[in-house]
Scaffold this active site. Structure first.
Site, PDB file in Angstrom:
ATOM      1  N   SER A  45       4.621   5.872  -4.306  1.00  0.00           N
ATOM      2  CA  SER A  45       3.115   5.134  -4.539  1.00  0.00           C
ATOM      3  C   SER A  45       3.205   4.055  -3.059  1.00  0.00           C
ATOM      4  CB  SER A  45       3.311   4.348  -5.819  1.00  0.00           C
ATOM      5  OG  SER A  45       3.047   5.301  -6.806  1.00  0.00           O
ATOM      6  N   GLU A  46       4.304   3.127  -2.940  1.00  0.00           N
ATOM      7  CA  GLU A  46       4.006   2.307  -1.966  1.00  0.00           C
ATOM      8  C   GLU A  46       5.497   2.165  -1.245  1.00  0.00           C
ATOM      9  OE1 GLU A  46       0.191   1.165  -3.482  1.00  0.00           O
ATOM     10  OE2 GLU A  46       2.018   1.324  -4.397  1.00  0.00           O
ATOM     11  N   THR A  47       5.601   2.027  -0.043  1.00  0.00           N
ATOM     12  CA  THR A  47       6.867   1.644   0.651  1.00  0.00           C
ATOM     13  C   THR A  47       6.538   0.119   1.153  1.00  0.00           C
ATOM     14  OG1 THR A  47       7.728   3.617   1.091  1.00  0.00           O
ATOM     15  CG2 THR A  47       8.618   2.123   2.505  1.00  0.00           C
TER      16      THR A  47
END
Length: 273
Positions: A45-47
């Site tokens: 979903s996010e880095t």
């Protein structure tokens, strides 16, 4: 370059929301395209990417977040994951201050090992339920609210917890109704189970069909449910397949988001930023 995957808003592996975390040893971020390439490769979903800032300023680390397709203004779970890595590696202690696109954010490790984030509370503007939302969700909202620009979601209240859990939306059709996506929520069917409200989050416009546990969404969910239930401190359950709990506390124009984190992967990025 070390890269970690941390499950956030959970106290056990393979639950909560996984985030990639890269701590950079430079005093500036690499080119945006390079950061986006890494986030696309991670396909989470996010880095999160963070680099240290000079001592004496208003923040300790600069922080940015990328989904597989774009940069976002605010991300709770990847901020919690970054704070977890900083504390576990000894790179920071006590309260960590982050400089991000949405302002100065802080993360504090509690005595029980959980981490509390201090984020700006989202504005909530009541709106008519847009045409097509009920059909795209597969359920008729009771109400709808626009959230702040930093998250850019449409928050919709549904009839009950069972309706939220049963959603099988047309995610592509939802994309037309907000900048990032849709937050669907309802009161808990049985608060004795340890949570006060449930939610699910669908963000097709940033490449995430369903986000497992969304800290930023709780900057809107917390004031919404605190006003409804008459209590500043609540617990939200994000009822995704992975699931996770977010403890929330509203204080003026800030909201505290508390949860655990577990590192599940600690490896080497061979082609780093």
């Amino acid at each position: 370059m070390r890269i970690r995957i941390v499950d956030a808003f959970t106290d056990r592996p393979f639950a909560g929301n996984p985030a990639g975390v890269l701590l950079l040893d430079t005093d500036a971020f690499p080119d945006d395209d390079r950061l986006q390439d890494v986030a696309k490769e991670m396909n989470l979903s996010e880095t999160a990417f963070a680099h240290p800032l000079p001592a004496g300023g208003e923040a300790d680390w600069a922080l940015r977040w990328f989904t597989p397709v774009t940069e976002v203004d605010m991300c709770g779970h990847a901020t919690l994951a970054t704070a977890h890595v900083l504390h576990r590696t000894g790179a920071a202690g006590g309260t960590v201050r982050f400089a991000a696109r949405c302002g100065i954010l802080t993360a504090t490790v509690r005595e029980d090992g959980a981490i509390t984030l201090d984020f700006p509370v989202s504005s909530l503007t009541p709106v008519d339920v847009p045409d097509g939302v009920a059909e795209a969700l597969g359920a008729a909202p009771r109400s709808a609210l626009d959230t702040s620009d930093h998250i850019g979601d449409l928050l919709v209240e549904l009839a009950d917890e069972a309706t939220v859990r049963a959603l099988r939306p047309d995610v592509r059709a939802l994309a037309a109704h907000s900048r990032r996506g849709i937050i669907a929520t309802a009161a808990a069917a049985d608060p004795a189970k340890g949570y006060d409200y449930v939610s699910r989050c669908f963000f097709p416009n940033v490449g995430i069909d369903e986000d497992p546990v969304t800290g930023s969404a709780h900057t809107a969910l917390a004031p919404f449910w605190s006003a409804r239930l008459g209590r500043p401190e609540l617990t939200g359950l994000q009822a995704s397949a992975r699931s996770g709990l977010v403890r929330t506390a509203v204080s003026g124009d800030r909201v505290l988001l508390t949860g655990g984190a577990v590192t599940v992967v600690d490896g080497e990025l061979l082609f780093g930023p």
